[in-house]
Write an enzyme that holds these catalytic residues in place. Structure first.
Site, PDB file in Angstrom:
ATOM      1  N   LYS A 127       0.850  -1.197   0.000  1.00 25.58           N
ATOM      2  CA  LYS A 127       0.000   0.000   0.000  1.00 25.58           C
ATOM      3  C   LYS A 127       0.882   1.243   0.000  1.00 25.58           C
ATOM      4  O   LYS A 127       1.886   1.291   0.725  1.00 25.58           O
ATOM      5  CB  LYS A 127      -0.898  -0.031   1.245  1.00 25.58           C
ATOM      6  CG  LYS A 127      -1.918   1.083   1.318  1.00 25.58           C
ATOM      7  CD  LYS A 127      -2.791   0.926   2.568  1.00 25.58           C
ATOM      8  CE  LYS A 127      -3.866   1.993   2.669  1.00 25.58           C
ATOM      9  NZ  LYS A 127      -4.683   1.865   3.895  1.00 25.58           N
ATOM     10  N   SER A 175      -9.633   1.733   3.097  1.00 28.73           N
ATOM     11  CA  SER A 175      -8.809   2.510   2.188  1.00 28.73           C
ATOM     12  C   SER A 175      -7.764   1.676   1.450  1.00 28.73           C
ATOM     13  O   SER A 175      -7.185   2.167   0.482  1.00 28.73           O
ATOM     14  CB  SER A 175      -8.096   3.607   2.972  1.00 28.73           C
ATOM     15  OG  SER A 175      -7.206   3.025   3.908  1.00 28.73           O
ATOM     16  N   SER A 189      -9.709  -0.536   7.318  1.00 25.51           N
ATOM     17  CA  SER A 189      -9.170  -0.451   5.958  1.00 25.51           C
ATOM     18  C   SER A 189      -8.452  -1.686   5.424  1.00 25.51           C
ATOM     19  O   SER A 189      -8.107  -1.722   4.239  1.00 25.51           O
ATOM     20  CB  SER A 189      -8.233   0.744   5.846  1.00 25.51           C
ATOM     21  OG  SER A 189      -8.994   1.913   5.735  1.00 25.51           O
TER      22      SER A 189
END
Ligand code: GLN
Length: 485
Positions: free
Chosen positions: A78, A153, A177
């Site tokens: 990420k 997210s 997330s």
């Protein structure tokens, strides 16, 4: 056999027995990214050349593929976690072009285990969001239905794993997330206990909540990745110095006799009936596997959203003060004076949701409001944590839905932040309590959208929730289904 559809442990077995090579493996994923990612938009940047160089070290025998289960395995990260010398944007224009000067501890640990990084994945800006639509750069699509969001997210990481664009990925979870995008994309994601994994080198959103964790195709892979990243780090003051159990070994033990709690507050009106049915089926499966199902109550659940959406923005407003165009971040060049420079750099660099959080956070921390909001929210947080501690007197672990709804359409909630916040109802309390939670596939809607089962355990009992998830997955292998793209 298609390499891109294999799990980490399957790739490891084939690398070790030399049925496939490391270059062949990395190339297969890079090829898949070239072919499929223009549809999914999971990656903000890829690192193909570096990954191939790394893979050659394994094929030439300079590095050993059998050294660790991650040796030679392509992993996505990420874009909120720093890899030295690589772009780290956090999905924000304010960090566009930022090259990390050092690597996060989790990156060093994965590297030590031989993992090969193939790219950085898309995310909601600074991890604020539940759909990845808040990325400043692009919208990631759900591999199961390209008109829908992948969740957020960590939507880029979950979509990349689901679409076979990496073998496994790292995400971060502040209020859901990792778990929510994993459930939306039909993959496995675990948020470890607060303190289990070092955040050194993670760009901070809400420091009392942020955790890094794996997103993978199955539970065994999650155990492998967590094993590699967990543990004490003297560079991170909240990391906890406790021994790390052998997660993979723990998977094998049956769940017969375990007491699994079903919190009544997680089966509420407003939950999609297909989601509720899938989770109820999962509970029945656990009963058939010999677990005792017990009704429990987590009475302060309904205050989770309010408390989280005060605490997280408050911490964010403080953490994001550093992006001022001087210490960090892009600077607007055409400015009159210092104040004008700050104002322009920040107002152009941050997107709408980030600005909303900074304003909310600044407000709840300001003199005169602090007691009414921030202090109150912190007190509620203690009650929520106590709910879980009380519940774990009556049960070993807790089963619940991850999200009240399956993946929604792109744009559907984008203009309605409150609706977006409300959809986090089942993931926020565990974050506030600091306990570990895993999302694992437990079914599909009639439209073939994945549904996730959430399992909570007491602090530092990741091995227990991994074991329950693994035994469940082996009984009903929803995780073997792959989206058609
Ligand atoms: N959706 C939540 C938020 O917007 C959680 C995000 C996260 O876990 N990073 O804050």
């Amino acid at each position: 056999m298609q390499i891109h559809s294999l799990s980490i442990h399957e790739i490891h077995d084939m690398l070790r027995s030399r049925q496939i090579g490391a270059v062949e493996t990395v190339s297969a994923f890079l090829e898949r990214i070239r072919a499929i990612d223009p549809k999914v938009n999971a990656y903000l940047s890829t690192m193909g050349e570096q990954a191939l160089d790394e893979a050659r070290l394994f094929d030439s025998g300079k590095k050993d593929c059998s050294a660790s289960p991650l040796a030679g395995v392509p992993i996505a990260i990420k874009d909120v976690i720093c890899i030295q010398g690589s772009l780290t944007t956090c999905g924000s224009r304010i960090l566009q072009g930022f090259v990390a000067p050092y690597s996060a501890t989790v990156i060093e640990k994965l590297k030590q285990a031989g993992a090969i990084f193939i790219g950085k994945t898309n995310m909601d800006e600074f991890a604020m969001g539940s759909s990845t639509e808040n990325s400043a750069f692009m919208k990631t699509r759900n591999p199961w239905d390209l008109d829908r969001v992948p969740g957020g997210s960590s939507g880029g990481s979950a979509a990349a794993v689901a679409a076979g664009l990496c073998a496994g990925a790292l995400g971060t979870d502040t209020g859901g997330s990792i778990r929510q995008p994993s459930s939306f994309c039909g993959v496995v994601g675990i948020k470890p206990t607060y303190g289990r994994v070092s955040r050194f080198g993670l760009v901070a959103f809400a420091s009392s909540l942020d955790q890094i964790g794996p997103i993978t195709r199955d539970v065994e892979d999650a155990a492998i990745m967590l094993q590699a990243i967990a543990g004490y780090d003297p560079r991170e003051s909240t990391s906890v110095d406790l021994p790390v159990p052998d997660y993979r070994a723990a998977l094998k033990e049956p769940i017969r006799g375990l007491r699994l709690g079903i919190p009544r507050e997680y089966f509420i009106e407003g939950t999609d009936p297909q989601v509720e049915a899938a989770v109820r089926n999962a509970i029945s499966t656990c009963r058939e596997l010999g677990a005792h199902i017990v009704d429990i109550s987590l009475p302060h659940t309904e205050y989770g959203i309010a408390a989280y959406y005060i605490i997280a923005p408050a911490e964010a407003s403080s953490n994001l003060a550093r992006y001022d165009g001087v210490k960090y971040g892009r600077r607007d060049e055409e400015t009159r004076d210092l104040i004008d420079m700050y104002r322009k750099s920040r107002s152009q660099g941050f997107g709408a949701e980030v600005k909303r959080r900074i304003m909310l956070g600044t407000y709840v921390l300001s003199a005169g409001y602090y007691d009414a909001y921030y202090r109150k929210a912190s007190q509620v947080r203690t009650l929520i944590r106590q709910d879980f501690l009380d519940a774990f007197e009556k049960c070993d672990a807790i089963l619940a839905p991850v999200s009240p709804i399956p993946a929604f359409r792109i744009g559907e909630k984008f203009d309605d932040p409150l609706q977006m916040y409300l959809s986090d109802v089942f993931t926020l309390p565990a974050s506030l309590a600091g306990i570990p939670g895993i999302s694992t596939p437990c079914g599909f809607t009639s439209e073939k959208l994945p549904i996730g089962l959430q399992i909570f355990g007491p602090h530092f009992r990741e091995e227990l929730i991994l074991r329950i998830a693994h035994q469940f997955e082996q009984a009903v292998p929803f995780h073997l289904q792959r989206p058609e793209i």
